[in-house]
Design a protein around this motif. Structure first.
Motif, PDB file in Angstrom:
ATOM      1  N   ASP A  12       0.816  -1.217   0.000  1.00 25.42           N
ATOM      2  CA  ASP A  12       0.000   0.000   0.000  1.00 25.42           C
ATOM      3  C   ASP A  12       0.850   1.268   0.000  1.00 25.42           C
ATOM      4  OD1 ASP A  12       0.889  -0.542   2.608  1.00 25.42           O
ATOM      5  OD2 ASP A  12      -0.828   0.458   3.523  1.00 25.42           O
ATOM      6  N   LEU A  13       2.173   1.121  -0.030  1.00 24.86           N
ATOM      7  CA  LEU A  13       3.081   2.271  -0.069  1.00 24.86           C
ATOM      8  C   LEU A  13       3.549   2.509  -1.492  1.00 24.86           C
ATOM      9  CD1 LEU A  13       5.313   1.567   3.070  1.00 24.86           C
ATOM     10  CD2 LEU A  13       3.235   2.957   2.918  1.00 24.86           C
ATOM     11  N   TRP A  22      10.468   4.958   1.033  1.00 24.03           N
ATOM     12  CA  TRP A  22       9.046   4.602   0.951  1.00 24.03           C
ATOM     13  C   TRP A  22       8.218   5.852   1.223  1.00 24.03           C
ATOM     14  CZ3 TRP A  22       6.394   5.678   5.360  1.00 24.03           C
ATOM     15  CH2 TRP A  22       7.057   5.576   6.594  1.00 24.03           C
ATOM     16  N   PHE A  23       7.013   5.877   0.668  1.00 25.80           N
ATOM     17  CA  PHE A  23       6.100   7.011   0.789  1.00 25.80           C
ATOM     18  C   PHE A  23       4.721   6.490   1.168  1.00 25.80           C
ATOM     19  CE2 PHE A  23       9.484   8.436  -1.835  1.00 25.80           C
ATOM     20  CZ  PHE A  23       9.592   9.804  -1.670  1.00 25.80           C
ATOM     21  N   ALA A  24       4.167   7.021   2.252  1.00 21.70           N
ATOM     22  CA  ALA A  24       2.819   6.659   2.695  1.00 21.70           C
ATOM     23  C   ALA A  24       1.913   7.869   2.502  1.00 21.70           C
ATOM     24  CB  ALA A  24       2.837   6.236   4.163  1.00 21.70           C
ATOM     25  N   ALA A  25       0.853   7.696   1.717  1.00 18.71           N
ATOM     26  CA  ALA A  25      -0.078   8.789   1.441  1.00 18.71           C
ATOM     27  C   ALA A  25      -0.872   9.142   2.687  1.00 18.71           C
ATOM     28  CB  ALA A  25      -1.025   8.395   0.319  1.00 18.71           C
ATOM     29  N   GLU A  26      -0.983  10.425   2.931  1.00 15.71           N
ATOM     30  CA  GLU A  26      -1.850  10.931   3.987  1.00 15.71           C
ATOM     31  C   GLU A  26      -3.010  11.631   3.283  1.00 15.71           C
ATOM     32  OE1 GLU A  26       0.570  13.173   6.749  1.00 15.71           O
ATOM     33  OE2 GLU A  26       1.382  11.339   7.608  1.00 15.71           O
ATOM     34  N   ALA A  27      -3.296  12.870   3.610  1.00 17.70           N
ATOM     35  CA  ALA A  27      -4.380  13.616   2.962  1.00 17.70           C
ATOM     36  C   ALA A  27      -3.824  14.854   2.278  1.00 17.70           C
ATOM     37  CB  ALA A  27      -5.420  14.031   4.007  1.00 17.70           C
TER      38      ALA A  27
END
Length: 160
Positions: A12-13, A22-27
């Motif tokens: 999901d990253l 790595w990049f995790a989507a926020e808002a």
């Protein structure tokens, strides 16, 4: 959860194989950014991370902070144009958590234009080949058996 040569890669990253991030989507176009387990392994034991101050605009390829591993300091660079929202101040005191769980310790939060994120931040299926190629460059066969290179032997993906 995908796995490659003993390193976990949550599907999901998004990833930047060249910079081991790595990049995790926020808002609202904000992304939490961290170092992949492979990036941690090639850096050696990570001690500290110092972010540049929040509120800065960063061009692609510019450093958003410094990662200290042993006696070596590496600039950590954004692969895309971004606005630095904030750094993880806790890592300036100790980044030891990164050594045991690379996904539990984020470095910075960046605001990235949606088009740039879609173009430059790769999903796992797109990033897998690039990560495998980086692993081949480092002769990285497995996380458990890999020995980080000594200072001066090169930090191909982490040096600026």
């Amino acid at each position: 959860m995908a796995e490659l040569r003993g390193c976990r890669f949550p599907q999901d990253l998004r990833y930047d194989p060249a910079n081991h991030l790595w990049f995790a989507a926020e808002a609202d176009g904000v992304w939490r950014v961290g170092v992949t387990p492979f990036g941690v392994a090639i850096a050696g034991e990570i001690l500290l991370f110092t972010s540049k101050p929040g509120g800065r605009s960063l061009a692609a390829g510019r450093a958003f902070g410094l990662l200290e591993a042993g006696k070596t300091v590496f600039p950590v660079k954004t692969p895309v144009e971004a606005a630095l929202i904030e750094g993880n101040d806790a890592l300036s005191r100790s980044a030891a958590l990164m050594n045991t769980d690379a996904y539990a310790a984020w470095l910075v939060r960046l605001r990235i234009a949606p088009g740039d994120a879609d173009k430059h931040l790769l999903c796992w299926d797109e990033a897998r080949a690039g990560i495998a190629a980086q692993m081949d460059l480092w002769r990285f066969d497995d996380l458990r058996s890999f020995q980080a290179p000594l200072l001066g032997e090169g930090a191909k993906g982490l040096r600026g």
